[in-house]
Design a protein around this motif. Structure first.
Motif, mmCIF file in Angstrom:
data_model
loop_
_atom_site.group_PDB
_atom_site.id
_atom_site.type_symbol
_atom_site.label_atom_id
_atom_site.label_comp_id
_atom_site.label_asym_id
_atom_site.label_seq_id
_atom_site.Cartn_x
_atom_site.Cartn_y
_atom_site.Cartn_z
ATOM 1 N N UNK A 98 -9.902 -7.346 -6.035
ATOM 2 C CA UNK A 98 -9.551 -7.014 -4.653
ATOM 3 C C UNK A 98 -9.013 -5.582 -4.654
ATOM 4 N N UNK A 99 -9.759 -4.658 -4.028
ATOM 5 C CA UNK A 99 -9.367 -3.245 -4.097
ATOM 6 C C UNK A 99 -8.791 -2.705 -2.791
ATOM 7 N N UNK A 100 -9.233 -3.252 -1.657
ATOM 8 C CA UNK A 100 -8.697 -2.788 -0.369
ATOM 9 C C UNK A 100 -8.663 -3.937 0.621
ATOM 10 N N UNK A 255 -4.410 -0.433 -0.047
ATOM 11 C CA UNK A 255 -5.232 -0.133 -1.214
ATOM 12 C C UNK A 255 -4.469 -0.577 -2.452
ATOM 13 N N UNK A 256 -5.132 -1.358 -3.303
ATOM 14 C CA UNK A 256 -4.497 -1.871 -4.510
ATOM 15 C C UNK A 256 -4.824 -0.945 -5.680
ATOM 16 N N UNK A 257 -3.804 -0.469 -6.346
ATOM 17 C CA UNK A 257 -3.979 0.524 -7.405
ATOM 18 C C UNK A 257 -3.964 -0.106 -8.802
ATOM 19 N N UNK A 258 -2.863 -0.736 -9.149
ATOM 20 C CA UNK A 258 -2.711 -1.341 -10.482
ATOM 21 C C UNK A 258 -2.059 -2.714 -10.345
ATOM 22 N N UNK A 259 -2.377 -3.642 -11.250
ATOM 23 C CA UNK A 259 -1.724 -4.952 -11.206
ATOM 24 C C UNK A 259 -0.214 -4.818 -11.401
ATOM 25 N N UNK A 260 0.524 -5.673 -10.710
ATOM 26 C CA UNK A 260 1.982 -5.699 -10.819
ATOM 27 C C UNK A 260 2.358 -6.828 -11.772
ATOM 28 N N UNK A 261 2.787 -6.459 -12.981
ATOM 29 C CA UNK A 261 3.144 -7.452 -13.984
ATOM 30 C C UNK A 261 4.467 -8.126 -13.629
ATOM 31 N N UNK A 262 4.583 -9.399 -13.994
ATOM 32 C CA UNK A 262 5.782 -10.182 -13.711
ATOM 33 C C UNK A 262 6.524 -10.512 -15.000
ATOM 34 N N UNK A 285 9.288 1.235 -11.570
ATOM 35 C CA UNK A 285 10.351 2.172 -11.949
ATOM 36 C C UNK A 285 9.817 3.325 -12.784
ATOM 37 N N UNK A 286 8.729 3.057 -13.540
ATOM 38 C CA UNK A 286 8.162 4.118 -14.381
ATOM 39 C C UNK A 286 7.185 5.016 -13.619
ATOM 40 N N UNK A 287 7.064 4.808 -12.298
ATOM 41 C CA UNK A 287 6.222 5.660 -11.484
ATOM 42 C C UNK A 287 4.799 5.183 -11.291
ATOM 43 N N UNK A 288 4.411 4.066 -11.908
ATOM 44 C CA UNK A 288 3.052 3.551 -11.769
ATOM 45 C C UNK A 288 2.847 2.982 -10.356
ATOM 46 N N UNK A 289 1.817 3.423 -9.631
ATOM 47 C CA UNK A 289 1.590 2.929 -8.266
ATOM 48 C C UNK A 289 0.892 1.568 -8.265
ATOM 49 N N UNK A 290 1.279 0.723 -7.330
ATOM 50 C CA UNK A 290 0.664 -0.606 -7.222
ATOM 51 C C UNK A 290 -0.071 -0.790 -5.901
ATOM 52 N N UNK A 291 0.573 -0.476 -4.790
ATOM 53 C CA UNK A 291 -0.040 -0.629 -3.473
ATOM 54 C C UNK A 291 0.305 0.584 -2.629
#
Length: 309
Positions: A98-100, A255-262, A285-291
């Motif tokens: 799912x990308x957008x 827009x979905x950028x990267x998976x959000x790990x739990x 927190x490390x700056x990686x974008x998710x949505x």
């Protein structure tokens, strides 16, 4: 002359668990194939109060008598799976990304409303990573369109993405700089996304995809830990935007950028635009974008520009 496949008519929503099991055992070709027009209809669909209460709780929506802006996507999910599990659909459902997502709400929906839902898919387009296709959803009340969505899915294909690898770093850096400038004056909110978020959202949505439930079930699909449902992240963002998301007519793009790990700790940011739209994003927190997305007042058109990125 070829004949279009018949429309699938449902009198009740299919079981998501059964559809996920069908998807898991399906065997389809990895090669690109034509996507014919497929439709599934359900003429009478009333939201389940218990499921709605669970959804509000996990996404932090108030119980105000109306369906949250993102909730019809949950209602339509069983139809989406039934549609993409049809034998005429050429790709295996598991592994699609799912990308957008593009949602239009034309008026607020009362929580006990009787709705009809139509989901359809037709065609695809070539993109750098493989093939994209759009899943269209229309929700009507008393014959009037009240909510619509375009869910863009990506099917990665072997070798796709290698052609333009050299040009990606520069474009990605420029886009990141523009985004940082957009949110430079925002007041970020820090969220703690707990390890059980996927299981809680699964109970609310019926989506028990194993990549969202536990680290050991996600590992089989290549993830080091379970990942949050993308539509949970979007729903949580909409809930956080409060009154801006309670207008009768709205357009929401995501827009979905990267998976959000739990579990994770993330930062939520918003930026109000001159036209009244609210841009939003979620980053680790490390700056990686998710949505990344935008909530805009109004929903005047049902067309969506969903061409190649």
């Amino acid at each position: 002359m070829s004949v279009s496949p018949p429309v699938l008519e449902l009198v009740e929503p299919p079981s998501l668990a059964v559809e996920l099991l069908r998807a898991a055992v399906a065997r389809r070709s990895a090669r690109p194939s034509d996507v014919p027009r497929l439709e599934v209809h359900m003429r009478s669909f009333t939201p389940d109060p218990r499921q709605l209460a669970l959804y509000r709780e996990v996404c932090d929506f108030p119980a105000d008598g109306y369906l949250p802006l993102t909730y019809p996507q949950v209602l339509a999910a069983p139809l989406h799976l039934a549609l993409l599990n049809r034998s005429e659909f050429p790709y295996r459902l598991l592994g699609m990304i799912h990308v957008r997502n593009h949602i239009r709400q034309y008026r607020r929906l009362a929580e006990g409303a009787s709705l009809s839902v139509v989901a359809s898919v037709e065609g695809q387009r070539e993109v750098r990573q493989g093939r994209e296709l759009d899943l269209h959803t229309r929700v009507e009340q008393d014959g009037v369109l009240v909510w619509s969505a375009v869910t863009t899915m990506l099917r990665r294909l072997p070798g796709a993405g290698e052609r333009s690898r050299e040009e990606r770093p520069a474009s990605a850096t420029a886009a990141a700089t523009q985004e940082d400038e957009l949110f430079a004056r925002s007041r970020p909110a820090s969220w703690k996304v707990t390890e059980d978020t996927g299981r809680r959202y699964a109970r609310a949505s019926g989506d028990y995809n194993p990549i969202h439930l536990h680290a050991f079930t996600a590992l089989a699909f290549g993830f080091p830990r379970a990942i949050a449902h993308g539509m949970w992240t979007v729903g949580r963002c909409v809930a956080e935007m409060g009154e801006a998301a309670e207008a009768p007519a709205l357009t929401l793009t995501s827009t979905f950028r990267r998976p959000l790990l739990l579990p994770s700790r993330v930062v939520f940011q918003t930026a109000v635009q001159r036209d009244g739209a609210v841009a939003y994003r979620v980053k680790s927190d490390d700056g990686q974008p998710h949505v990344m997305g935008q909530l805009s007042p109004g929903a005047s058109s049902d067309g969506v520009n969903a061409g190649p990125r």
